[in-house]
Design a protein around this motif. Structure first.
Motif, PDB file in Angstrom:
ATOM      1  N   ASN A 203      -0.474  40.492  -2.119  1.00 38.40           N
ATOM      2  CA  ASN A 203       0.446  39.399  -2.326  1.00 38.40           C
ATOM      3  C   ASN A 203       1.464  39.796  -1.696  1.00 38.40           C
ATOM      4  OD1 ASN A 203       1.725  37.558  -3.666  1.00 38.40           O
ATOM      5  ND2 ASN A 203       0.811  37.957  -6.111  1.00 38.40           N
ATOM      6  N   LYS A 205       3.697  37.914  -1.885  1.00 39.63           N
ATOM      7  CA  LYS A 205       5.155  37.416  -2.128  1.00 39.63           C
ATOM      8  C   LYS A 205       5.772  39.075  -3.121  1.00 39.63           C
ATOM      9  CE  LYS A 205       3.450  34.678  -5.535  1.00 39.63           C
ATOM     10  NZ  LYS A 205       3.353  33.572  -6.099  1.00 39.63           N
ATOM     11  N   ILE A 212      -1.580  33.877  -5.958  1.00 42.49           N
ATOM     12  CA  ILE A 212      -1.877  33.836  -3.841  1.00 42.49           C
ATOM     13  C   ILE A 212      -1.895  32.142  -3.107  1.00 42.49           C
ATOM     14  CG2 ILE A 212      -1.667  36.440  -3.832  1.00 42.49           C
ATOM     15  CD1 ILE A 212      -4.882  33.726  -3.613  1.00 42.49           C
ATOM     16  N   HIS A 215      -0.263  30.957  -0.806  1.00 43.21           N
ATOM     17  CA  HIS A 215      -0.514  31.359   0.455  1.00 43.21           C
ATOM     18  C   HIS A 215      -0.794  30.715   1.557  1.00 43.21           C
ATOM     19  CE1 HIS A 215       0.550  35.072  -1.582  1.00 43.21           C
ATOM     20  NE2 HIS A 215       0.863  35.688  -0.420  1.00 43.21           N
ATOM     21  N   VAL A 291      -2.238  35.118   7.603  1.00 49.04           N
ATOM     22  CA  VAL A 291      -1.901  34.648   6.090  1.00 49.04           C
ATOM     23  C   VAL A 291      -0.490  34.552   6.533  1.00 49.04           C
ATOM     24  CG1 VAL A 291      -2.006  35.076   3.548  1.00 49.04           C
ATOM     25  CG2 VAL A 291      -3.905  35.931   5.236  1.00 49.04           C
ATOM     26  N   GLU A 293       3.161  33.865   3.781  1.00 48.23           N
ATOM     27  CA  GLU A 293       3.857  33.265   2.702  1.00 48.23           C
ATOM     28  C   GLU A 293       5.384  32.623   2.832  1.00 48.23           C
ATOM     29  OE1 GLU A 293       4.618  32.474  -1.108  1.00 48.23           O
ATOM     30  OE2 GLU A 293       6.074  34.101  -0.557  1.00 48.23           O
ATOM     31  N   GLN A 299       4.218  37.100   6.654  1.00 42.44           N
ATOM     32  CA  GLN A 299       3.236  37.040   7.846  1.00 42.44           C
ATOM     33  C   GLN A 299       1.782  38.870   7.967  1.00 42.44           C
ATOM     34  OE1 GLN A 299       2.790  33.632  10.800  1.00 42.44           O
ATOM     35  NE2 GLN A 299       2.908  35.331  11.922  1.00 42.44           N
TER      36      GLN A 299
END
Length: 373
Positions: A203, A205, A212, A215, A291, A293, A299
């Motif tokens: 996650n 964050k 998530i 994301h 990915v 966020e 990242q």
């Protein structure tokens, strides 16, 4: 195939203090309690990874956000008792094997001989069985160069129903480019299936900080492997274009997750294998996923030599488990991106083979690279 890396390792000398020991070796902090070791790797950028030889588990990953603030992006616990006693055994941070993912009805045939595995995910076998690689104590050593730990395990002939004595080695290396490099190596004395993968829930964050679904995910895959109602692949590999499974361009994980779709119903959301676009570079390290966020700017980029990647978005998390922050892990509070060969490959002749022969080596590499923007 990636050339085998030779890592020289040395024995750690411990001084006994209050039943535990702590020392610095090759810039890796090592703490031990009985048979369990804990390793902390730190690079020059301040990124810090803690792992243990129980299950070869990554326990935490401290990563800076766009403002330089460190946060733990890996779901898990801060004590071994919780790993041992957790309900539903979610495989937080572990290496899973001898065969990651599912094998249909717990059966496969090699050279005319049928083998039967534990049905621990009815009606199938999942992640190596009742006591898979995530639930055993590995032998750990610190490399004499760089921030690296080498973990070894001998899976004996017949363990969990699998044939052959399988010698496994997993090396975790933390680079100054904020990469966690996972190198796998295995040999066997009898033909056996093998499909090792790393099962960290992320996650970006910060663990425990909600779901998530915001994301932004990109998967370097134009095809995936649909499943039946028991999550066993059908053997087909259709294109993702025009479906909720199209992540060829960055897209919020939650954008299409509630659409009416048989595959999403079967998985309770995303719990599927994608066929990576290798561009003819089978066995070479290529980009698999990105990915991002938006609120923290963190990242994650994943590259692998493997042909597939399982994207699982925490569909079975339900708030009962509490992590290191003391906060509950809510529904879809973490995602996994498990680099792998395809599920049920021993029973799927059209899939790349996962059978390791005695004359061969199993060699695989996955790289998790962190950044912020």
């Amino acid at each position: 195939m990636i050339a085998r890396r030779t890592l020289t390792v040395f024995s750690l000398l411990f001084a006994l203090f209050a039943g535990q020991t702590l020392q610095q070796a090759a810039a890796v902090e090592v703490e031990t309690s009985g048979d369990i070791q804990y390793y902390t790797l730190t690079n020059q950028q301040g990124l810090k990874v803690k792992l243990t030889n129980f299950g070869a588990i990554i326990m935490s990953i401290m990563v800076p956000d766009r403002n330089g603030k460190l946060g733990d992006v890996a779901l898990g616990y801060d004590n071994m008792a919780s790993y041992l006693n957790a309900v539903d055994k979610p495989y937080f941070g572990a290496i899973v094997g001898r065969y990651g993912n599912r094998i249909a009805k717990g059966k496969f045939v090699i050279a005319g001989s049928e083998y039967s595995l534990a049905i621990n995910n009815p009606p199938n076998s999942l992640h190596g069985g009742v006591i898979g690689f995530d639930k055993v104590v590995w032998t750990g050593k610190v490399a004499d160069e760089g921030e690296a730990v080498v973990l070894s395990y001998l899976s004996k002939d017949g363990e969990e129903g699998y044939p052959g004595n399988l010698n496994c080695q997993v090396t975790y290396t933390l680079t100054d480019d904020n990469e966690i490099v996972v190198d796998y190596l295995a040999t066997t004395d009898k033909a056996t299936p093998i499909n090792l993968t790393q099962h960290t829930y992320f996650n970006l964050k910060g663990e425990g900080n909600g779901n998530i679904l915001g994301h932004q995910l990109m998967l370097n895959a134009n095809r995936y492997t649909p499943v039946n109602e028991t999550l066993i692949p059908t053997g087909k590999t259709p294109e993702v274009q025009g479906t909720p499974f199209d992540f060829t361009k960055p897209k919020a994980i939650g954008k299409d997750i509630n659409k009416e779709n048989e595959q999403l119903t079967f998985g309770g959301g995303y719990d599927h294998n994608w066929v990576l676009d290798k561009g003819g570079k089978t066995g070479e390290l290529t980009l698999a996923a990105k990915v991002y966020e938006p609120t923290t700017g963190r990242q994650l980029e994943i590259s692998t030599t493997e042909p597939g990647i399982q994207f699982y978005c925490g569909n079975f998390l339900d708030g009962r488990l509490k992590g290191k922050s003391g906060k509950p892990y809510v529904h879809r509070g973490g995602f996994c991106l498990e680099t792998q060969h395809f599920p049920d490959s021993p029973n799927q002749p059209s899939f790349p083979s996962t059978i390791l022969q005695p004359e061969d080596e199993y060699v695989s590499q996955t790289v998790f690279k962190f950044s912020a923007k």
